[in-house]
Design a protein around this motif. Structure first.
Motif, PDB file in Angstrom:
ATOM      1  N   GLN A   1     -39.597 -56.446 107.505  1.00 61.11           N
ATOM      2  CA  GLN A   1     -40.562 -57.217 106.713  1.00 61.11           C
ATOM      3  C   GLN A   1     -39.944 -58.516 106.205  1.00 61.11           C
ATOM      4  O   GLN A   1     -40.587 -59.566 106.224  1.00 61.11           O
ATOM      5  CB  GLN A   1     -41.065 -56.387 105.540  1.00 61.11           C
ATOM      6  CG  GLN A   1     -42.021 -55.295 105.947  1.00 61.11           C
ATOM      7  CD  GLN A   1     -42.401 -54.398 104.775  1.00 61.11           C
ATOM      8  OE1 GLN A   1     -41.691 -54.318 103.770  1.00 61.11           O
ATOM      9  NE2 GLN A   1     -43.530 -53.720 104.914  1.00 61.11           N
ATOM     10  N   ARG A   2     -38.713 -58.433 105.760  1.00 56.27           N
ATOM     11  CA  ARG A   2     -38.038 -59.633 105.258  1.00 56.27           C
ATOM     12  C   ARG A   2     -37.870 -60.663 106.368  1.00 56.27           C
ATOM     13  O   ARG A   2     -38.120 -61.856 106.169  1.00 56.27           O
ATOM     14  CB  ARG A   2     -36.684 -59.256 104.672  1.00 56.27           C
ATOM     15  CG  ARG A   2     -36.023 -60.410 103.958  1.00 56.27           C
ATOM     16  CD  ARG A   2     -34.935 -59.942 103.054  1.00 56.27           C
ATOM     17  NE  ARG A   2     -34.460 -61.055 102.275  1.00 56.27           N
ATOM     18  CZ  ARG A   2     -33.330 -61.056 101.618  1.00 56.27           C
ATOM     19  NH1 ARG A   2     -32.567 -59.977 101.626  1.00 56.27           N
ATOM     20  NH2 ARG A   2     -32.953 -62.106 100.937  1.00 56.27           N
TER      21      ARG A   2
ATOM     22  N   ILE B   1     -29.900 -65.784 104.733  1.00 54.69           N
ATOM     23  CA  ILE B   1     -30.307 -64.486 104.175  1.00 54.69           C
ATOM     24  C   ILE B   1     -29.227 -63.444 104.442  1.00 54.69           C
ATOM     25  O   ILE B   1     -28.920 -62.623 103.577  1.00 54.69           O
ATOM     26  CB  ILE B   1     -31.667 -64.046 104.751  1.00 54.69           C
ATOM     27  CG1 ILE B   1     -32.774 -65.009 104.337  1.00 54.69           C
ATOM     28  CG2 ILE B   1     -32.000 -62.620 104.290  1.00 54.69           C
ATOM     29  CD1 ILE B   1     -34.092 -64.778 105.066  1.00 54.69           C
TER      30      ILE B   1
ATOM     31  N   ASP C   1     -27.517 -61.344 101.446  1.00 53.83           N
ATOM     32  CA  ASP C   1     -27.792 -59.910 101.390  1.00 53.83           C
ATOM     33  C   ASP C   1     -26.945 -59.212 102.448  1.00 53.83           C
ATOM     34  O   ASP C   1     -27.356 -59.097 103.609  1.00 53.83           O
ATOM     35  CB  ASP C   1     -29.279 -59.654 101.634  1.00 53.83           C
ATOM     36  CG  ASP C   1     -29.685 -58.197 101.573  1.00 53.83           C
ATOM     37  OD1 ASP C   1     -28.805 -57.308 101.590  1.00 53.83           O
ATOM     38  OD2 ASP C   1     -30.899 -57.933 101.525  1.00 53.83           O
TER      39      ASP C   1
ATOM     40  N   GLU D   1     -37.903 -52.392 105.628  1.00 56.04           N
ATOM     41  CA  GLU D   1     -37.705 -53.445 104.618  1.00 56.04           C
ATOM     42  C   GLU D   1     -37.016 -54.676 105.207  1.00 56.04           C
ATOM     43  O   GLU D   1     -37.344 -55.808 104.863  1.00 56.04           O
ATOM     44  CB  GLU D   1     -36.951 -52.916 103.388  1.00 56.04           C
ATOM     45  CG  GLU D   1     -35.512 -52.503 103.647  1.00 56.04           C
ATOM     46  CD  GLU D   1     -35.336 -51.055 104.109  1.00 56.04           C
ATOM     47  OE1 GLU D   1     -34.184 -50.598 104.131  1.00 56.04           O
ATOM     48  OE2 GLU D   1     -36.335 -50.383 104.461  1.00 56.04           O
ATOM     49  N   HIS D   2     -36.090 -54.483 106.135  1.00 53.30           N
ATOM     50  CA  HIS D   2     -35.424 -55.625 106.765  1.00 53.30           C
ATOM     51  C   HIS D   2     -36.344 -56.305 107.770  1.00 53.30           C
ATOM     52  O   HIS D   2     -36.338 -57.536 107.898  1.00 53.30           O
ATOM     53  CB  HIS D   2     -34.120 -55.193 107.427  1.00 53.30           C
ATOM     54  CG  HIS D   2     -33.093 -54.760 106.429  1.00 53.30           C
ATOM     55  ND1 HIS D   2     -32.069 -53.920 106.755  1.00 53.30           N
ATOM     56  CD2 HIS D   2     -32.948 -55.046 105.116  1.00 53.30           C
ATOM     57  CE1 HIS D   2     -31.317 -53.713 105.683  1.00 53.30           C
ATOM     58  NE2 HIS D   2     -31.840 -54.377 104.673  1.00 53.30           N
TER      59      HIS D   2
END
Length: 154
Positions: free
Chosen positions: A19-20, A111, A115, A16-17
């Motif tokens: 992809q971000r 970011i 986050d 997920e990281h």
């Protein structure tokens, strides 16, 4: 040179990281011999190598720049963008035609602030890269200038 498992981006970041981060990547190509950055310059971006090789080098007074490490596929080029005062500690040159993913450092730092989990993951990954590069620099400089070489544990 292949990166250790912890410094290679696909292995260091959870899906997920990854992809971000890749969502803000820009594909960039450099010809052989291109300088990506110079020691002391403003660190406003970083790269993940897709294809090609980059040499990291260090200025040595009275001598030609010393190549500290060669980087290849999936390796991070540049870590100084994460730590104030955001200036490069080494130089980098493409030693073959290079294709990379390029990232705007300000956008990634933003970011990271928004986050905290993402930020911790990025900081841990970059910290592992820094530790690896410090050891590589130590060994390389001992090889170049030490009376008996690195004495590396091989």
């Amino acid at each position: 040179m292949n990166a250790p498992a912890t410094t290679s981006m696909p292995r260091a970041l959870p899906a997920e990281h990854r992809q971000r981060l890749m969502g803000i990547a820009r594909e960039v190509a450099y010809p052989e011999g291109a300088r990506l950055f110079e020691e002391g310059g403003r660190a406003d971006r970083f790269w993940i190598i897709r294809t090609g090789t980059v040499d990291l080098d260090m200025r040595v007074p009275g001598r030609q720049a010393a190549v500290i490490e060669s980087l290849g596929h999936n390796e991070l080029v540049g870590w100084s963008w994460l730590f104030p005062p955001y200036t490069w500690h080494l130089g980098a040159e493409a030693v073959s035609p290079l294709r990379t993913f390029e990232f705007d450092a300000t956008a990634v730092r933003k970011i990271c602030q928004e986050d905290p989990e993402f930020g911790r993951t990025i900081a841990r990954w970059v910290g592992e890269v820094v530790a690896h590069r410090l050891q590589a620099a130590r060994i390389r400089l001992l090889d170049l200038y030490g009376p008996y070489g690195s004495g590396s544990r091989t």
